[in-house]
Design a protein around this motif. Structure first.
Motif, PDB file in Angstrom:
ATOM      1  N   SER A 154       0.830  -1.210   0.000  1.00  0.00           N
ATOM      2  CA  SER A 154       0.000   0.000   0.000  1.00  0.00           C
ATOM      3  C   SER A 154       0.858   1.250   0.000  1.00  0.00           C
ATOM      4  N   ALA A 155       1.970   1.234   0.754  1.00  0.00           N
ATOM      5  CA  ALA A 155       2.857   2.409   0.778  1.00  0.00           C
ATOM      6  C   ALA A 155       3.466   2.659  -0.595  1.00  0.00           C
ATOM      7  N   GLU A 156       3.841   1.591  -1.299  1.00  0.00           N
ATOM      8  CA  GLU A 156       4.438   1.759  -2.628  1.00  0.00           C
ATOM      9  C   GLU A 156       3.384   2.194  -3.650  1.00  0.00           C
ATOM     10  N   LEU A 157       2.174   1.696  -3.514  1.00  0.00           N
ATOM     11  CA  LEU A 157       1.108   2.164  -4.396  1.00  0.00           C
ATOM     12  C   LEU A 157       0.852   3.650  -4.179  1.00  0.00           C
ATOM     13  N   ASP A 158       0.857   4.070  -2.934  1.00  0.00           N
ATOM     14  CA  ASP A 158       0.658   5.497  -2.652  1.00  0.00           C
ATOM     15  C   ASP A 158       1.806   6.337  -3.206  1.00  0.00           C
ATOM     16  N   ALA A 159       3.030   5.783  -3.173  1.00  0.00           N
ATOM     17  CA  ALA A 159       4.175   6.486  -3.750  1.00  0.00           C
ATOM     18  C   ALA A 159       4.006   6.628  -5.264  1.00  0.00           C
ATOM     19  N   ILE A 160       3.447   5.583  -5.883  1.00  0.00           N
ATOM     20  CA  ILE A 160       3.186   5.645  -7.324  1.00  0.00           C
ATOM     21  C   ILE A 160       2.123   6.698  -7.626  1.00  0.00           C
ATOM     22  N   TYR A 161       1.042   6.697  -6.850  1.00  0.00           N
ATOM     23  CA  TYR A 161      -0.008   7.699  -7.046  1.00  0.00           C
ATOM     24  C   TYR A 161       0.553   9.111  -6.862  1.00  0.00           C
ATOM     25  N   THR A 162       1.404   9.274  -5.882  1.00  0.00           N
ATOM     26  CA  THR A 162       1.992  10.589  -5.599  1.00  0.00           C
ATOM     27  C   THR A 162       2.876  11.053  -6.747  1.00  0.00           C
ATOM     28  N   GLY A 163       3.581  10.116  -7.366  1.00  0.00           N
ATOM     29  CA  GLY A 163       4.477  10.469  -8.463  1.00  0.00           C
ATOM     30  C   GLY A 163       3.780  10.790  -9.770  1.00  0.00           C
ATOM     31  N   LEU A 164       2.513  10.401  -9.901  1.00  0.00           N
ATOM     32  CA  LEU A 164       1.774  10.657 -11.135  1.00  0.00           C
ATOM     33  C   LEU A 164       1.658  12.152 -11.414  1.00  0.00           C
ATOM     34  N   GLY A 165       1.698  12.499 -12.693  1.00  0.00           N
ATOM     35  CA  GLY A 165       1.361  13.854 -13.092  1.00  0.00           C
ATOM     36  C   GLY A 165      -0.146  13.982 -13.242  1.00  0.00           C
ATOM     37  N   THR A 166      -0.596  15.152 -13.586  1.00  0.00           N
ATOM     38  CA  THR A 166      -2.025  15.344 -13.851  1.00  0.00           C
ATOM     39  C   THR A 166      -2.411  14.582 -15.110  1.00  0.00           C
ATOM     40  N   ALA A 167      -3.461  13.778 -15.020  1.00  0.00           N
ATOM     41  CA  ALA A 167      -3.872  12.939 -16.149  1.00  0.00           C
ATOM     42  C   ALA A 167      -4.135  13.777 -17.388  1.00  0.00           C
ATOM     43  N   ALA A 168      -3.639  13.285 -18.524  1.00  0.00           N
ATOM     44  CA  ALA A 168      -3.853  13.962 -19.799  1.00  0.00           C
ATOM     45  C   ALA A 168      -5.201  13.524 -20.353  1.00  0.00           C
ATOM     46  N   GLY A 169      -6.262  14.129 -19.851  1.00  0.00           N
ATOM     47  CA  GLY A 169      -7.601  13.716 -20.252  1.00  0.00           C
ATOM     48  C   GLY A 169      -8.059  12.545 -19.408  1.00  0.00           C
ATOM     49  N   SER A 170      -8.808  11.633 -20.016  1.00  0.00           N
ATOM     50  CA  SER A 170      -9.344  10.471 -19.304  1.00  0.00           C
ATOM     51  C   SER A 170      -8.317   9.340 -19.339  1.00  0.00           C
ATOM     52  N   GLN A 171      -7.629   9.121 -18.216  1.00  0.00           N
ATOM     53  CA  GLN A 171      -6.562   8.125 -18.152  1.00  0.00           C
ATOM     54  C   GLN A 171      -6.786   7.208 -16.960  1.00  0.00           C
TER      55      GLN A 171
END
Length: 352
Positions: free
Chosen positions: A307-324
């Motif tokens: 869960s911590a690594e998934l949250d790190a992945i979510y945190t690293g995401l940029g703003t979605a380019a449209g519907s992603q």
């Protein structure tokens, strides 16, 4: 385990950076030893048995090397004899192209393997080099060394399918290569590479695909790279990679697909990426991969993310380019992750 050169192999003569020369140790069996090479620049071949052949530029040399031409004193414990074959330019000539993946012109000859075991070469004017491929199989080649620099600009499939190749020596000879597509594809015995100069590289497509023994890579310069599709696909022994610069990259399709031993990927900058299809497909051991700035659909399905690594992945995401969509199905951490980190940036999270 790192490959060691057999002690009963003949030593190759010295090659210096200012030379135009290829010297190679060649395996001679008690039977047919089909040999063919094509070189641009009028050249001379010293066969290592006291004879030489002069050949015009761009012309292929064909020969069936004879067991009886080579002394029994060169015999190895594996039962073959050895030849040291040397290719040099004729007086006033310059070597610009060498192709070791040429089939002999003997009528009806089936597919066969060459006898190259160890190759050492130099040539500052060399613009084309072909070692691997599917015309013939350089499947005995264990070691390749390039001394000094070259004028090479294309490395596509240079060592493709050299599945016994275990050691590459030399770094500066690749400095002008912009296309590394399939350069080591299928080199399944290669466990590591030196810090070759890749600063001019723009395409790294399938560069190490199916290098199943590759366990590590150095921090190669990939700053100019735009395409990394399949770069490490089927590298089943690779457990991690360094923080390579892929900030200019747009395509990462199947970059790590079927890297079943891959455990960690650093925070690679993927903000410019537009295609991530199957980037981590079948990466069943992946525990950490917090990419930075990803804006297009990506899947981490069936990895080993907490869960911590998934949250790190979510945190690293940029703003979605449209519907992603980011897919995280079949990760054990989905019972305690925080998908709102991603949805707050416009993403749809599937599998959490």
């Amino acid at each position: 385990q790192e490959w060691q050169r057999p002690p009963d192999w003949l030593s190759l003569p010295t090659v210096s950076g200012g030379d135009q020369k290829l010297v190679g140790l060649y395996k001679i069996i008690n039977g047919d030893n089909w040999f063919a090479v094509s070189v641009t620049g009028a050249y001379t071949i010293d066969w290592g048995d006291g004879t030489t052949t002069n050949t015009a530029s761009g012309t292929t040399t064909y020969k069936n090397l004879s067991w009886s031409s080579y002394s029994s004193t060169t015999a190895t414990t594996d039962g073959f004899r050895q030849a040291i074959i040397t290719i040099t330019p004729q007086s006033g000539s310059t070597l610009t192209s060498v192709n070791l993946n040429v089939k002999h012109n003997q009528s009806g000859l089936p597919a066969y393997a060459t006898g190259w075991l160890d190759v050492k070469m130099a040539g500052a004017s060399l613009t084309t080099l072909t070692v691997g491929g599917s015309t013939v199989y350089n499947s005995a080649l264990k070691r390749f060394e390039f001394v000094g620099g070259s004028a090479l600009t294309y490395g596509g499939a240079m060592f493709s399918s050299c599945y016994q190749l275990a050691t590459i020596v030399g770094t500066s000879w690749t400095s002008g290569i912009s296309d590394f597509t399939n350069m080591f594809n299928g080199c399944s015995s290669l466990s590591t590479i030196p810090l070759i100069d890749t600063a001019a590289g723009t395409s790294f497509i399938s560069m190490f695909q199916s290098c199943s023994s590759l366990s590590t890579i150095p921090l190669i310069n990939t700053a100019a790279g735009t395409s990394f599709t399949n770069m490490f696909q089927n590298c089943v022994s690779l457990s991690t990679i360094p923080l390579i610069n892929i900030a200019a990259g747009t395509s990462f399709n199947s970059m790590f697909s079927v890297c079943i031993s891959l455990r960690t990927v650093p925070a690679l900058n993927t903000a410019a990426g537009t295609s991530f299809t199957n980037m981590f497909q079948s990466c069943s051991s992946l525990e950490s991969a917090p990419l930075a700035g990803t804006r297009y659909a990506i899947s981490y399905a069936s990895c080993a993310l907490s869960s911590a690594e998934l949250d790190a992945i979510y945190t690293g995401l940029g703003t979605a380019a449209g519907s992603q969509t980011i897919t995280v199905t079949s990760n054990y951490g989905t019972t305690g992750d925080t998908p709102s980190i991603a949805t707050g940036k416009g993403w749809t999270v599937t599998g959490s």
